[in-house]
Design an enzyme around this catalytic site. Structure first.
Site, mmCIF file in Angstrom:
data_model
loop_
_atom_site.group_PDB
_atom_site.id
_atom_site.type_symbol
_atom_site.label_atom_id
_atom_site.label_comp_id
_atom_site.label_asym_id
_atom_site.label_seq_id
_atom_site.Cartn_x
_atom_site.Cartn_y
_atom_site.Cartn_z
ATOM 1 N N THR A 10 75.325 26.967 67.699
ATOM 2 C CA THR A 10 74.404 26.429 67.291
ATOM 3 C C THR A 10 73.158 27.369 66.719
ATOM 4 O O THR A 10 73.227 28.511 66.758
ATOM 5 C CB THR A 10 73.647 25.751 68.735
ATOM 6 O OG1 THR A 10 73.566 26.906 69.543
ATOM 7 C CG2 THR A 10 74.539 24.774 69.337
ATOM 8 N N MET A 11 72.095 26.707 66.667
ATOM 9 C CA MET A 11 70.765 27.439 66.098
ATOM 10 C C MET A 11 70.258 28.287 67.453
ATOM 11 O O MET A 11 70.663 27.991 68.575
ATOM 12 C CB MET A 11 69.615 26.358 65.929
ATOM 13 C CG MET A 11 69.732 25.824 64.552
ATOM 14 S SD MET A 11 68.341 24.706 64.159
ATOM 15 C CE MET A 11 67.032 25.782 64.099
ATOM 16 N N ASP A 12 69.769 29.408 67.363
ATOM 17 C CA ASP A 12 69.039 30.016 68.463
ATOM 18 C C ASP A 12 69.903 30.464 69.540
ATOM 19 O O ASP A 12 70.014 30.837 70.637
ATOM 20 C CB ASP A 12 67.972 29.045 69.136
ATOM 21 C CG ASP A 12 67.022 30.083 69.846
ATOM 22 O OD1 ASP A 12 66.738 31.015 69.516
ATOM 23 O OD2 ASP A 12 66.441 29.034 70.895
ATOM 24 N N CYS A 13 71.290 30.894 69.040
ATOM 25 C CA CYS A 13 72.052 31.264 69.909
ATOM 26 C C CYS A 13 72.514 32.767 69.642
ATOM 27 O O CYS A 13 73.329 33.700 70.418
ATOM 28 C CB CYS A 13 73.376 30.816 69.839
ATOM 29 S SG CYS A 13 74.546 30.976 68.363
ATOM 30 N N GLY A 14 71.766 33.692 68.706
ATOM 31 C CA GLY A 14 71.985 34.912 68.683
ATOM 32 C C GLY A 14 72.630 35.620 67.352
ATOM 33 O O GLY A 14 72.752 36.822 67.388
ATOM 34 N N ASP A 86 74.306 35.961 56.132
ATOM 35 C CA ASP A 86 73.629 35.165 57.429
ATOM 36 C C ASP A 86 73.457 33.932 56.589
ATOM 37 O O ASP A 86 73.327 33.677 55.358
ATOM 38 C CB ASP A 86 72.363 35.904 57.739
ATOM 39 C CG ASP A 86 71.864 35.385 59.130
ATOM 40 O OD1 ASP A 86 72.924 34.544 59.979
ATOM 41 O OD2 ASP A 86 70.668 35.386 59.615
ATOM 42 N N GLU A 87 73.047 32.615 57.562
ATOM 43 C CA GLU A 87 72.821 31.336 57.167
ATOM 44 C C GLU A 87 73.791 30.952 56.248
ATOM 45 O O GLU A 87 73.647 30.395 55.184
ATOM 46 C CB GLU A 87 71.697 31.461 56.407
ATOM 47 C CG GLU A 87 70.348 31.929 57.292
ATOM 48 C CD GLU A 87 69.793 31.215 58.622
ATOM 49 O OE1 GLU A 87 70.605 30.009 58.924
ATOM 50 O OE2 GLU A 87 68.965 31.508 59.051
ATOM 51 N N ALA A 88 75.227 31.435 56.552
ATOM 52 C CA ALA A 88 76.439 31.145 55.695
ATOM 53 C C ALA A 88 76.475 29.553 55.422
ATOM 54 O O ALA A 88 77.364 29.111 54.614
ATOM 55 C CB ALA A 88 77.627 31.943 56.246
ATOM 56 N N GLN A 89 76.130 28.733 56.389
ATOM 57 C CA GLN A 89 76.318 27.327 56.228
ATOM 58 C C GLN A 89 75.590 26.884 55.318
ATOM 59 O O GLN A 89 76.187 25.809 54.697
ATOM 60 C CB GLN A 89 75.716 26.688 57.392
ATOM 61 C CG GLN A 89 74.277 26.490 57.538
ATOM 62 C CD GLN A 89 73.402 27.805 58.214
ATOM 63 O OE1 GLN A 89 74.098 28.559 58.459
ATOM 64 N NE2 GLN A 89 72.169 27.645 58.392
HETATM 65 N N1 ADP Z 1 61.254 36.849 73.996
HETATM 66 C C1 ADP Z 1 62.741 36.997 73.885
HETATM 67 N N2 ADP Z 1 63.289 37.785 74.904
HETATM 68 C C2 ADP Z 1 64.499 37.997 74.811
HETATM 69 N N3 ADP Z 1 65.437 37.335 74.237
HETATM 70 C C3 ADP Z 1 64.808 36.398 73.112
HETATM 71 C C4 ADP Z 1 63.553 36.334 73.276
HETATM 72 N N4 ADP Z 1 63.226 35.412 72.092
HETATM 73 C C5 ADP Z 1 64.476 35.196 71.558
HETATM 74 N N5 ADP Z 1 65.393 35.743 72.124
HETATM 75 C C6 ADP Z 1 67.220 35.882 72.053
HETATM 76 O O1 ADP Z 1 67.166 35.553 70.891
HETATM 77 C C7 ADP Z 1 68.011 34.677 70.579
HETATM 78 C C8 ADP Z 1 67.940 33.790 69.207
HETATM 79 O O2 ADP Z 1 68.594 34.947 68.192
HETATM 80 P P1 ADP Z 1 68.578 34.543 66.703
HETATM 81 O O3 ADP Z 1 69.313 35.922 66.274
HETATM 82 O O4 ADP Z 1 67.092 34.487 66.141
HETATM 83 O O5 ADP Z 1 69.487 33.459 66.705
HETATM 84 P P2 ADP Z 1 70.095 32.675 65.652
HETATM 85 O O6 ADP Z 1 70.473 33.375 64.359
HETATM 86 O O7 ADP Z 1 71.620 32.278 66.111
HETATM 87 O O8 ADP Z 1 69.243 31.307 65.422
HETATM 88 C C9 ADP Z 1 67.970 33.571 71.912
HETATM 89 O O9 ADP Z 1 68.930 32.662 72.040
HETATM 90 C C10 ADP Z 1 67.550 34.514 72.935
HETATM 91 O O10 ADP Z 1 68.789 35.026 73.520
HETATM 92 C C1 LIG Z 2 70.743 21.578 62.341
HETATM 93 C C2 LIG Z 2 69.849 21.922 61.037
HETATM 94 C C3 LIG Z 2 69.612 23.255 60.629
HETATM 95 N N1 LIG Z 2 68.827 23.515 59.564
HETATM 96 C C4 LIG Z 2 68.477 24.637 59.174
HETATM 97 C C5 LIG Z 2 67.194 24.826 60.192
HETATM 98 C C6 LIG Z 2 67.238 26.782 60.014
HETATM 99 O O1 LIG Z 2 66.381 26.943 58.963
HETATM 100 C C7 LIG Z 2 68.843 26.861 59.721
HETATM 101 C C8 LIG Z 2 69.411 27.495 60.837
HETATM 102 O O2 LIG Z 2 68.872 28.754 61.344
HETATM 103 P P1 LIG Z 2 69.401 29.558 62.651
HETATM 104 O O3 LIG Z 2 68.870 30.782 62.376
HETATM 105 O O4 LIG Z 2 70.639 29.417 62.942
HETATM 106 O O5 LIG Z 2 68.382 29.150 63.728
HETATM 107 O O6 LIG Z 2 69.327 25.712 59.343
HETATM 108 C C9 LIG Z 2 69.203 22.676 58.451
HETATM 109 O O7 LIG Z 2 68.670 22.871 57.339
HETATM 110 N N2 LIG Z 2 69.826 21.057 58.688
HETATM 111 C C10 LIG Z 2 70.386 20.889 60.003
HETATM 112 O O8 LIG Z 2 70.788 19.798 60.049
#
Ligand code: ADP
Ligand SMILES: Cc1cn([C@H]2C[C@H](O)[C@@H](COP(=O)(O)O)O2)c(=O)[nH]c1=O
Length: 216
Positions: A10-14, A86-89
């Site tokens: 998902t989004m925000d999973c690292g 990154d953002e390969a979707q």
């Molecule tokens: N202030 C924080 N302290 C610790 N971990 C954080 C903090 N902010 C974000 N994170 C971690 O960073 C993750 C999001 O990382 P990110 O690489 O930006 O995600 P993604 O690319 O999957 O959207 C969060 O799920 C959390 O584990």
């Molecule tokens: C669900 C969803 C997401 N997006 C966009 C929003 C963000 O810009 C990226 C995902 O970035 P992350 O690093 O994984 O958080 O995708 C979108 O355009 N459409 C969607 O349905």
């Protein structure tokens, strides 16, 4: 053997954090990667993580031939020991085929990171092609959580905290947006299906209880 690996979640999973870590660990051993991204929130040609780290990247525009770009880079004397995307979707399916060719014909590892499904739970075309072609699909170990505490498996798009189910597939944005703004929230399937975000769940909990109906 070089591999095409799809790290999805998902989004925000690292995902972006892991992409940066993989790049860091390889560069610490003298390897040089080529990093691609598309439509990162931090701007064109950036790979950024919510932990605050950001690195320069090649913006993979929709008409870029990723394979040709790498062949050109190497032909001009550039080094490419591995590839991160990154953002390969957001990549087109044909660009995922080009990444597979990078693995098979150039012998490079390709690490692709992206969300699997959009706000309507439909596969992004780039993610679908990655699932079809990748040697491995990896789920990230750090779970993003739904407001209820269950593992978040789906992405919701929100306006003022309320889930919306119509709109363009691609709208660049972030989680934890201010009220009124278009944003995103990760949810478990149950709450995605019921369209219950943290804001609507909170509002429901605050509304006065319905009086019990006594049989008359
Ligand atoms: N202030 C924080 N302290 C610790 N971990 C954080 C903090 N902010 C974000 N994170 C971690 O960073 C993750 C999001 O990382 P990110 O690489 O930006 O995600 P993604 O690319 O999957 O959207 C969060 O799920 C959390 O584990
Ligand atoms: C669900 C969803 C997401 N997006 C966009 C929003 C963000 O810009 C990226 C995902 O970035 P992350 O690093 O994984 O958080 O995708 C979108 O355009 N459409 C969607 O349905």
């Amino acid at each position: 053997m070089p591999e095409l690996v799809f790290f999805s979640g998902t989004m925000d999973c690292g995902k972006s954090t892991l992409a940066l870590q993989i790049g860091h660990n390889r560069s610490a051993r003298g390897l040089q990667g080529v990093i691609f991204t598309r439509d990162d929130r931090a701007g064109e040609g950036k790979l950024s993580s919510r932990l605050g780290l950001v690195t320069e990247a090649v913006e993979a525009d929709e008409d870029m031939d990723v394979y040709a770009h790498l062949v050109d880079h190497i032909t001009r004397g550039g080094r490419a020991d591995y590839v991160i995307v990154d953002e390969a979707q957001f990549l087109a399916p044909v660009q995922i085929d080009q990444l597979a060719r990078v693995v098979d014909d150039l012998g490079l590892d390709v690490f692709a990171f992206g969300i699997t499904t959009d706000f309507r739970t439909k596969l992004f075309p780039g993610s679908q092609r990655l699932i079809e072609l990748a040697d491995r699909v990896e789920t990230l170990q750090v779970e993003a959580l739904c407001w209820c505490g269950a593992r978040a498996t789906h992405n919701a798009r929100t306006v003022g905290g309320e889930m919306v189910v119509e709109g363009a597939q691609v709208v660049v944005g972030d989680v934890n947006q201010l009220a009124g703004e278009v944003g995103y929230e990760v949810l478990c399937r149950r709450h995605h299906q019921r369209r219950m975000t943290s804001a609507t769940a909170r509002a429901g909990a605050l509304s006065p209880d319905v009086l019990p109906v006594t049989p008359g």
